[in-house]
Scaffold this motif. Structure first.
Motif, mmCIF file in Angstrom:
data_model
loop_
_atom_site.group_PDB
_atom_site.id
_atom_site.type_symbol
_atom_site.label_atom_id
_atom_site.label_comp_id
_atom_site.label_asym_id
_atom_site.label_seq_id
_atom_site.Cartn_x
_atom_site.Cartn_y
_atom_site.Cartn_z
ATOM 1 N N HIS A 10 0.647 -1.232 -0.211
ATOM 2 C CA HIS A 10 -0.134 -0.153 -0.011
ATOM 3 C C HIS A 10 0.882 1.569 -0.133
ATOM 4 O O HIS A 10 2.423 1.034 0.923
ATOM 5 N N VAL A 11 0.569 2.574 -0.292
ATOM 6 C CA VAL A 11 0.741 3.925 -0.891
ATOM 7 C C VAL A 11 0.186 4.682 0.299
ATOM 8 O O VAL A 11 -0.671 4.509 0.663
ATOM 9 N N PHE A 12 1.270 5.546 1.669
ATOM 10 C CA PHE A 12 0.657 5.978 2.534
ATOM 11 C C PHE A 12 1.342 7.927 2.179
ATOM 12 O O PHE A 12 2.509 7.742 1.723
ATOM 13 N N LYS A 13 0.581 8.326 1.773
ATOM 14 C CA LYS A 13 0.564 10.169 1.268
ATOM 15 C C LYS A 13 0.347 10.706 2.985
ATOM 16 O O LYS A 13 -0.471 10.667 3.699
ATOM 17 N N GLY A 14 1.386 11.863 2.669
ATOM 18 C CA GLY A 14 1.656 13.573 3.777
ATOM 19 C C GLY A 14 2.057 12.826 5.137
ATOM 20 O O GLY A 14 0.926 12.813 6.641
ATOM 21 N N GLU A 15 2.437 11.709 5.230
ATOM 22 C CA GLU A 15 2.791 10.898 6.804
ATOM 23 C C GLU A 15 3.918 12.429 7.009
ATOM 24 O O GLU A 15 4.132 11.676 8.510
ATOM 25 N N GLY A 16 4.591 12.844 6.575
ATOM 26 C CA GLY A 16 5.679 13.916 6.877
ATOM 27 C C GLY A 16 7.012 13.252 7.027
ATOM 28 O O GLY A 16 7.879 13.931 7.776
ATOM 29 N N PHE A 17 7.235 12.719 6.207
ATOM 30 C CA PHE A 17 8.987 11.972 6.081
ATOM 31 C C PHE A 17 9.253 13.549 4.965
ATOM 32 O O PHE A 17 8.802 13.296 3.850
ATOM 33 N N ALA A 18 11.127 13.291 5.352
ATOM 34 C CA ALA A 18 11.300 13.916 5.194
ATOM 35 C C ALA A 18 11.859 13.738 3.396
ATOM 36 O O ALA A 18 12.819 13.611 2.900
ATOM 37 N N THR A 19 11.044 12.917 2.537
ATOM 38 C CA THR A 19 11.245 12.862 1.121
ATOM 39 C C THR A 19 11.142 13.524 -0.244
ATOM 40 O O THR A 19 10.462 14.319 0.157
ATOM 41 N N PRO A 20 11.114 13.701 -1.395
ATOM 42 C CA PRO A 20 11.227 14.302 -2.293
ATOM 43 C C PRO A 20 9.719 14.241 -2.311
ATOM 44 O O PRO A 20 8.584 15.552 -3.502
ATOM 45 N N THR A 21 8.701 13.480 -2.295
ATOM 46 C CA THR A 21 7.258 13.172 -2.723
ATOM 47 C C THR A 21 6.949 13.138 -1.452
ATOM 48 O O THR A 21 5.543 13.201 -1.498
ATOM 49 N N ASN A 22 6.835 13.256 -0.139
ATOM 50 C CA ASN A 22 6.124 12.715 1.204
ATOM 51 C C ASN A 22 5.361 11.336 0.886
ATOM 52 O O ASN A 22 3.678 11.534 1.314
ATOM 53 N N GLU A 23 6.356 10.450 0.338
ATOM 54 C CA GLU A 23 4.994 9.456 0.461
ATOM 55 C C GLU A 23 5.548 7.977 0.750
ATOM 56 O O GLU A 23 6.720 8.009 0.662
ATOM 57 N N ARG A 24 4.821 7.174 1.018
ATOM 58 C CA ARG A 24 5.570 5.885 1.686
ATOM 59 C C ARG A 24 5.023 4.643 0.913
ATOM 60 O O ARG A 24 3.445 4.142 0.944
ATOM 61 N N HIS A 25 5.877 4.199 0.006
ATOM 62 C CA HIS A 25 5.092 3.313 -0.953
ATOM 63 C C HIS A 25 5.825 1.663 0.082
ATOM 64 O O HIS A 25 6.742 1.411 0.694
ATOM 65 N N CYS A 26 4.683 0.994 0.649
ATOM 66 C CA CYS A 26 5.242 -0.318 2.130
ATOM 67 C C CYS A 26 4.990 -1.022 1.329
ATOM 68 O O CYS A 26 3.885 -1.890 1.182
ATOM 69 N N VAL A 27 5.698 -2.388 1.109
ATOM 70 C CA VAL A 27 6.273 -3.487 0.025
ATOM 71 C C VAL A 27 6.189 -4.374 0.335
ATOM 72 O O VAL A 27 7.108 -4.055 1.660
ATOM 73 N N ASN A 28 5.429 -5.796 0.431
ATOM 74 C CA ASN A 28 5.966 -6.936 1.076
ATOM 75 C C ASN A 28 7.569 -7.046 0.030
ATOM 76 O O ASN A 28 7.746 -6.710 -1.088
ATOM 77 N N SER A 29 8.455 -7.581 1.575
ATOM 78 C CA SER A 29 10.097 -7.710 0.592
ATOM 79 C C SER A 29 8.915 -9.572 -0.642
ATOM 80 O O SER A 29 10.357 -9.285 -1.665
ATOM 81 N N ILE A 30 8.452 -10.082 0.161
ATOM 82 C CA ILE A 30 8.549 -11.667 -1.216
ATOM 83 C C ILE A 30 7.381 -10.371 -2.495
ATOM 84 O O ILE A 30 7.981 -12.054 -3.275
ATOM 85 N N SER A 31 7.135 -9.413 -2.065
ATOM 86 C CA SER A 31 6.660 -8.979 -3.852
ATOM 87 C C SER A 31 7.692 -8.666 -4.450
ATOM 88 O O SER A 31 7.740 -8.423 -5.616
ATOM 89 N N LEU A 32 9.399 -8.435 -3.853
ATOM 90 C CA LEU A 32 10.305 -7.669 -4.362
ATOM 91 C C LEU A 32 11.365 -9.066 -4.900
ATOM 92 O O LEU A 32 10.932 -9.867 -4.389
ATOM 93 N N LYS A 33 11.895 -8.552 -5.959
ATOM 94 C CA LYS A 33 13.686 -9.454 -6.207
ATOM 95 C C LYS A 33 14.431 -8.476 -6.136
ATOM 96 O O LYS A 33 14.464 -7.221 -6.801
ATOM 97 N N PHE A 34 15.521 -8.389 -5.957
ATOM 98 C CA PHE A 34 17.160 -7.460 -6.028
ATOM 99 C C PHE A 34 17.415 -7.573 -7.059
ATOM 100 O O PHE A 34 18.111 -8.701 -7.063
ATOM 101 N N THR A 35 18.066 -6.804 -8.250
ATOM 102 C CA THR A 35 19.607 -7.241 -8.777
ATOM 103 C C THR A 35 20.846 -6.182 -8.359
ATOM 104 O O THR A 35 19.882 -4.697 -8.333
ATOM 105 N N PRO A 36 21.438 -6.386 -7.921
ATOM 106 C CA PRO A 36 22.670 -5.395 -8.025
ATOM 107 C C PRO A 36 23.007 -5.146 -8.973
ATOM 108 O O PRO A 36 22.783 -4.764 -10.058
ATOM 109 N N ALA A 37 23.397 -3.056 -8.269
ATOM 110 C CA ALA A 37 24.011 -2.555 -9.170
ATOM 111 C C ALA A 37 25.116 -2.646 -10.376
ATOM 112 O O ALA A 37 24.222 -2.093 -11.394
ATOM 113 N N ASN A 38 26.036 -3.702 -9.839
ATOM 114 C CA ASN A 38 26.750 -4.227 -11.190
ATOM 115 C C ASN A 38 26.801 -5.098 -11.844
ATOM 116 O O ASN A 38 27.301 -5.713 -12.584
ATOM 117 N N ASN A 39 25.072 -5.490 -11.694
ATOM 118 C CA ASN A 39 24.807 -7.175 -13.129
ATOM 119 C C ASN A 39 24.175 -6.141 -14.503
ATOM 120 O O ASN A 39 24.542 -5.291 -13.940
#
Length: 216
Positions: free
Chosen positions: A187-216
């Motif tokens: 889920h995405v939450f907006k306007g929570e006051g985080f000091a990020t460029p968008t003030n959004e928080r994409h709250c994501v399940n790790s299991i929904s993701l896979k990671f590719t390192p930058a050097n690949n």
């Protein structure tokens, strides 16, 4: 997923409730999965996200961390999309069962939720690209990841066009899914006051993701 401010309400039974809600939502949202996303473009600075090495080389200066800043409004960051487009992935639920392991299927296809604080990428800090665990579509750059303290991986924005937002039937939260395959991310939450460029928080399940390192 829950708003950060309500995490004290979690109990040992919380994930069970989340699963019930997830299954319920799955049935209700099924009719809205064909809605078009806000943007079908996924290029950044004229580069298709399919060119992973170029994309990672052109990373902007990242956001190293986040602190809650009460009462401070942060302007939304805008991203101009280029000419690339998301390739749609359509499979039957039977096909997804053969591709995904049971826990991936429960979360990506049945809109489940992993236990807070247990995900592989919750405190993960390597540089690279986060992709959909179901179809491999690039979703987030590591420079947009920050420590929100919510117990799940948090990002302040996704790649243009890669994330679809859909209001939950009860109107209380906004679900985020992979635009390409419809896999549930969180889920995405907006306007929570985080000091990020968008003030959004994409709250994501790790299991929904896979990671590719930058050097690949």
């Amino acid at each position: 997923m829950a708003a950060v401010g309500s995490k004290l309400l979690l109990s040992a039974k919380a994930p069970t409730s989340a699963l019930v809600i997830g299954k319920h939502n799955h049935k209700l949202i099924r009719h809205s999965t064909s809605l078009p996303s806000r943007s079908s473009s996924v290029s950044i600075s004229g580069l298709s996200v399919g060119s992973r090495s170029d994309l990672l080389k052109r990373r902007g200066q990242g956001f190293a961390g986040a602190r809650r800043v009460p009462g401070v409004a942060v302007a939304m960051a805008s991203s101009e999309a280029g000419g690339g487009s998301i390739s749609r992935v359509q499979k039957s639920e039977e096909e997804w069962r053969t591709i995904l392991n049971p826990e991936q299927f429960r979360i990506l296809r049945e809109k489940g939720t992993e236990w807070a604080g247990t995900g592989k990428y919750n405190k993960f800090k390597e540089e690279g690209l986060y992709e959909c665990a179901g179809c491999g579509t690039p979703l987030y750059k590591s420079v947009t990841k920050f420590d929100s303290g919510c117990g799940w991986p948090a990002f302040y924005e996704g790649l243009p066009g890669a994330i679809t937002e859909t209001a939950d039937p009860d109107g209380r939260r906004i679900e985020i899914t992979c635009t390409a395959c419809g896999g549930h991310l969180g889920h995405v939450f907006k306007g929570e006051g985080f000091a990020t460029p968008t003030n959004e928080r994409h709250c994501v399940n790790s299991i929904s993701l896979k990671f590719t390192p930058a050097n690949n």
